[in-house]
Design a protein around this motif. Structure first.
Motif, PDB file in Angstrom:
ATOM      1  N   THR A 259       0.807  -1.042   0.409  1.00  0.00           N
ATOM      2  CA  THR A 259       0.103  -0.403  -0.050  1.00  0.00           C
ATOM      3  C   THR A 259       1.407   1.148   0.025  1.00  0.00           C
ATOM      4  O   THR A 259       1.814   1.277   0.959  1.00  0.00           O
ATOM      5  CB  THR A 259      -0.381   0.120   1.056  1.00  0.00           C
ATOM      6  OG1 THR A 259      -1.311  -1.180   1.220  1.00  0.00           O
ATOM      7  CG2 THR A 259      -1.450   1.124   1.445  1.00  0.00           C
ATOM      8  N   SER A 295      -1.928  -0.830  -4.142  1.00  0.00           N
ATOM      9  CA  SER A 295      -2.915   0.377  -3.837  1.00  0.00           C
ATOM     10  C   SER A 295      -2.255   1.927  -3.657  1.00  0.00           C
ATOM     11  O   SER A 295      -0.984   1.211  -2.969  1.00  0.00           O
ATOM     12  CB  SER A 295      -3.702   0.236  -2.408  1.00  0.00           C
ATOM     13  OG  SER A 295      -4.941   0.417  -2.421  1.00  0.00           O
ATOM     14  N   ASP A 297      -2.774   5.524  -2.826  1.00  0.00           N
ATOM     15  CA  ASP A 297      -3.314   6.924  -2.302  1.00  0.00           C
ATOM     16  C   ASP A 297      -2.774   8.016  -2.489  1.00  0.00           C
ATOM     17  O   ASP A 297      -2.509   8.174  -2.292  1.00  0.00           O
ATOM     18  CB  ASP A 297      -3.877   6.162  -0.428  1.00  0.00           C
ATOM     19  CG  ASP A 297      -4.814   7.524  -0.084  1.00  0.00           C
ATOM     20  OD1 ASP A 297      -5.667   8.466  -1.004  1.00  0.00           O
ATOM     21  OD2 ASP A 297      -4.584   8.283   0.985  1.00  0.00           O
TER      22      ASP A 297
END
Length: 328
Positions: A259, A295, A297
């Protein structure tokens, strides 16, 4: 208000190693919640675990001042939930509800007033509303709703390069504007590389604020002080774009296992004909994917000038909430 059957307990965490180990196991994997980041804050901060019997099921940290919860320097202070790979969503929602309920019970018993911003993984705020209902007054109020964009990189194969990105499924999710900038950047003489020197990033940030006649509120020292500690595990990634041997843009990411979080970025020239930052972002995404990031962000799409640019990379819009409480 605490559920009688939740069997949850809050305990202070004084061990940074244990704190970070749980962060790796959490659903959030939020880089800004690493102990090295939290401990570098100028505000007093306490870290807590939420236990179900002997098992840690969540963690959270609180910046405090004079019996008040304050925002601190970071964008948010999230509740980190233990990662649950089971497909039963209803069970997962209920577990999160109980954790938020316990969190509310703890802060209202220990603080008089507070302002807290949770991340997008706390999406069900019914526990706040029901606390107000039980108390027969609005102790909690949602003061702000913001948005971020989260890109799922599972649809991007590691074997794709910048040159053949058009053949990927990931490319089909890009906006028309980003696709055009991608094509234009391929005609330019741009070079992409990774670095551990934040000097040029700071210069670009300073240049940007001067150009906008605004005060520079971005402080990279918190990353600079811990750069080599994070670098050992590839947890802080800095990428530059150069043109004719001159650095023209950069991106900085925090990474926890699979992430990543976009921390900062910028370009030297503010021009619609400058594609260096888009080139950098797409090149960074390809590099992070090769290093098993699934992932990303993009951290906030709330700026009128940058929000749609970030959305152009094909992410999903996620809201996150800021709330205030006054316990009297």
């Amino acid at each position: 208000m605490d559920s009688k059957d939740s069997k949850l307990n809050v305990k202070l965490c004084n061990n940074d190693k244990e704190w970070d180990i749980f962060l790796y196991k959490s659903e959030n994997k939020n880089f800004l919640s690493f102990s090295k980041i939290i401990n570098s804050s100028i505000s007093k901060c306490k870290k807590y675990f939420i236990y179900k019997e002997q098992e840690i099921v969540a963690s959270f940290h609180i910046y405090e001042e004079n019996n008040k919860i304050i925002s601190g320097e970071q964008i948010y202070t999230p509740i980190h939930y233990k990662l649950n790979n089971k497909p039963n969503k209803s069970s997962e929602y209920y577990k999160k509800f109980l954790i938020l309920e316990k969190y509310i019970d703890f802060i209202t018993k220990n603080y008089e007033i507070g302002e807290i911003t949770l991340d997008y993984l706390t999406e069900d705020l019914r526990a706040l509303m029901w606390f107000n209902f039980t108390a027969s007054k609005d102790l909690f109020k949602i003061s702000e709703i913001k948005y971020t964009s989260v890109i799922n990189l599972n649809n991007l194969d590691k074997n794709f390069t910048y040159e053949n990105l058009e053949s990927s499924q990931f490319y089909s999710f890009l906006s028309r504007s980003i696709k055009q900038q991608y094509k234009s950047s391929k005609k330019d003489t741009l070079e992409f590389y990774e670095s551990d020197d934040l000097k040029y990033a700071k210069e670009i940030i300073n240049n940007t604020f001067e150009r906008q006649n605004r005060k520079n509120l971005i402080n990279l020292s918190i990353y600079e002080e811990n750069f080599y500690k994070f670098k050992e595990n590839k947890e802080l990634r800095l990428f530059y774009t150069s043109k004719k041997n001159k650095i023209v843009s950069f991106t900085l990411f925090g990474v926890v296992l699979d992430t990543a979080k976009y921390l900062h970025g910028g370009r030297l020239i503010d021009s619609n004909k400058d594609y260096s930052l888009t080139f950098n972002m797409l090149s960074s995404i390809l590099k992070l994917k090769k290093d098993n990031v699934n992932s990303l962000d993009l951290e906030g799409i709330n700026s009128p000038t940058r929000g749609f640019w970030k959305l152009g990379f094909g992410g999903d819009i996620k809201p996150y909430f800021k709330f205030k409480f006054k316990n009297n």
